[in-house]
Design an enzyme around this catalytic site. Sequence first.
Site, PDB file in Angstrom:
ATOM      1  N   LYS A   1       0.819  -1.216   0.000  1.00  8.25           N
ATOM      2  CA  LYS A   1       0.000   0.000   0.000  1.00  8.25           C
ATOM      3  C   LYS A   1       0.854   1.268   0.000  1.00  8.25           C
ATOM      4  CE  LYS A   1      -4.392  -1.730   1.451  1.00  8.25           C
ATOM      5  NZ  LYS A   1      -5.618  -1.582   2.191  1.00  8.25           N
TER       6      LYS A   1
ATOM      7  N   LYS B   1      -4.972  -8.801  -6.676  1.00  5.54           N
ATOM      8  CA  LYS B   1      -6.264  -9.153  -6.079  1.00  5.54           C
ATOM      9  C   LYS B   1      -7.305  -8.097  -6.441  1.00  5.54           C
ATOM     10  CE  LYS B   1      -6.581  -6.982  -1.636  1.00  5.54           C
ATOM     11  NZ  LYS B   1      -7.247  -6.955  -0.390  1.00  5.54           N
TER      12      LYS B   1
ATOM     13  N   LYS C   1     -11.159  -2.796  -3.717  1.00  6.42           N
ATOM     14  CA  LYS C   1     -12.072  -1.663  -3.879  1.00  6.42           C
ATOM     15  C   LYS C   1     -11.339  -0.364  -4.170  1.00  6.42           C
ATOM     16  CE  LYS C   1     -13.415  -2.365   0.827  1.00  6.42           C
ATOM     17  NZ  LYS C   1     -12.234  -2.291   1.693  1.00  6.42           N
TER      18      LYS C   1
HETATM   19  N1  AQP Z   1      -9.908  -9.953  -3.627  1.00 11.34           N
HETATM   20  C1  AQP Z   1     -10.268 -10.490  -2.465  1.00 11.34           C
HETATM   21  N2  AQP Z   1     -10.529 -11.813  -2.380  1.00 11.34           N
HETATM   22  C2  AQP Z   1     -10.900 -12.375  -1.203  1.00 11.34           C
HETATM   23  N3  AQP Z   1     -11.070 -11.663  -0.061  1.00 11.34           N
HETATM   24  C3  AQP Z   1     -10.835 -10.341  -0.104  1.00 11.34           C
HETATM   25  N4  AQP Z   1     -10.905  -9.372   0.823  1.00 11.34           N
HETATM   26  C4  AQP Z   1     -10.547  -8.191   0.268  1.00 11.34           C
HETATM   27  N5  AQP Z   1     -10.255  -8.363  -1.030  1.00 11.34           N
HETATM   28  C5  AQP Z   1     -10.425  -9.691  -1.294  1.00 11.34           C
HETATM   29  C6  AQP Z   1     -11.318  -9.574   2.209  1.00 11.34           C
HETATM   30  O1  AQP Z   1     -12.367  -8.660   2.475  1.00 11.34           O
HETATM   31  C7  AQP Z   1     -12.310  -8.276   3.856  1.00 11.34           C
HETATM   32  C8  AQP Z   1     -12.411  -6.794   3.997  1.00 11.34           C
HETATM   33  O2  AQP Z   1     -11.282  -6.184   3.447  1.00 11.34           O
HETATM   34  P1  AQP Z   1     -10.866  -4.750   3.951  1.00 11.34           P
HETATM   35  O3  AQP Z   1     -11.984  -3.814   3.735  1.00 11.34           O
HETATM   36  O4  AQP Z   1     -10.376  -4.834   5.331  1.00 11.34           O
HETATM   37  O5  AQP Z   1      -9.678  -4.305   3.072  1.00 11.34           O
HETATM   38  P2  AQP Z   1      -8.676  -5.061   2.191  1.00 11.34           P
HETATM   39  O6  AQP Z   1      -8.391  -6.422   2.678  1.00 11.34           O
HETATM   40  O7  AQP Z   1      -7.482  -4.186   1.987  1.00 11.34           O
HETATM   41  O8  AQP Z   1      -9.572  -5.174   0.882  1.00 11.34           O
HETATM   42  P3  AQP Z   1      -9.640  -4.219  -0.362  1.00 11.34           P
HETATM   43  O9  AQP Z   1     -10.944  -4.430  -1.058  1.00 11.34           O
HETATM   44  O10 AQP Z   1      -8.420  -4.425  -1.189  1.00 11.34           O
HETATM   45  O11 AQP Z   1      -9.655  -2.770   0.252  1.00 11.34           O
HETATM   46  P4  AQP Z   1      -8.684  -1.579   0.000  1.00 11.34           P
HETATM   47  O12 AQP Z   1      -8.728  -1.374  -1.453  1.00 11.34           O
HETATM   48  O13 AQP Z   1      -9.232  -0.451   0.790  1.00 11.34           O
HETATM   49  O14 AQP Z   1      -7.325  -1.997   0.475  1.00 11.34           O
HETATM   50  C9  AQP Z   1     -11.005  -8.855   4.425  1.00 11.34           C
HETATM   51  O15 AQP Z   1     -11.317 -10.018   5.159  1.00 11.34           O
HETATM   52  C10 AQP Z   1     -10.225  -9.200   3.194  1.00 11.34           C
HETATM   53  O16 AQP Z   1      -9.344 -10.283   3.425  1.00 11.34           O
END
Ligand code: AQP
Length: 342
Positions: A117, A201, A204
């Site tokens: 990040k 991956k 969002k």
């Molecule tokens: N691509 C993915 N496949 C499976 N699980 C996923 N998670 C996120 N992306 C995937 C799981 O969703 C939960 C919530 O995630 P988060 O909001 O804590 O943030 P993150 O893991 O950093 O997910 P994002 O979507 O990539 O958010 P941003 O873009 O803000 O960093 C977690 O349980 C995560 O494992």
Amino acid sequence: MTTHAPRVFSGMQPTGNLTLGNYLGALRNFVALQDDEAFERLYCVVDLHAITVAQDPATLSRTTREVAAAYIASGLDPKRSILFNQSRVTAHAELGWIFTCVARMGWLNRMTQFKEKAGKNRENASVGLFSYPTLMAADILAYRATHVPVGEDQKQHLELTRDIAAKFNNDFQVPDFFPQPEPLIQKETARIMSLRNGANKMSKSDPSDMSRINLTDDADLIAQKIRKAKTDPEPLPSEAEGLEGRPEALNLVGIFAALSGVSVADVLAEHGGQGFGAFKPALADLTVERIAPIGEEMRRLMETPDEIDAILADGAERAGALARPVLREVYETLGLNGGGTA
Ligand code: AQP
């Protein structure tokens, strides 16, 4: 052997639209656990984590409600599970600070998510982004949660939570004060990949909206994104081994399997030999059938933001009642006289 009551905690960041990755990797599992009466369940919208990167305040306020709406629209019942946003329960921030004093720099330096990040702009990343996993440990341990449903990307952070719990218990000679929480990871959907690049991956905060299916996308947009998803020119194989070295094909077949509740082998038994010209419309129809109703329900819920706020306030009260006694004991254990009472 832990003596702690079975309790589930998990959260999602309101950093944008929840994606199909968030849904299949974690949220769907939150809902499934609701039927397991052995567990008490807390599901949080982790808004304090969101501000580790820049957020527009008005947007953050809206996306926090939107994630809560996604929880409810996906099937979480605010009566059976505790739904709240993190900043309403001050125990998270308080314990988070204490854990920044328990965790070691070396432990945090190893976190791959920070490296990803922060990227090349490490010097300019917030201190909060670096210490994020200590706040995550506080989210979980403020409730002495024993089980944490997450996607694969959070596994390393959960290991750090376990290290923090063990070090706290050991440093202050309070064996079993905090449990060793277990990750609950759905192997098949642990890592849903971007529709534009099978090596990344689905996320969002990916700059490309075409890389993900948002839970709020309507039927036409879902179908368009799947039609345009990156693939290779080969037809689908008849067996799973044939997907090796084909990350985009593997991802689409995995999504199909997860949404239809069958194995990858079963999907290939039915669709093996098909080109993407035939497979993509089938996947689009299935995705629209499963995901579009969630978006519709979210839009309906978002028409009455006061009702969402009332659910979050009620959840925060119930969550706070569980966390406060734990925090009181933490302050006493540390010799912080009267801590947390102001
Ligand atoms: N691509 C993915 N496949 C499976 N699980 C996923 N998670 C996120 N992306 C995937 C799981 O969703 C939960 C919530 O995630 P988060 O909001 O804590 O943030 P993150 O893991 O950093 O997910 P994002 O979507 O990539 O958010 P941003 O873009 O803000 O960093 C977690 O349980 C995560 O494992």
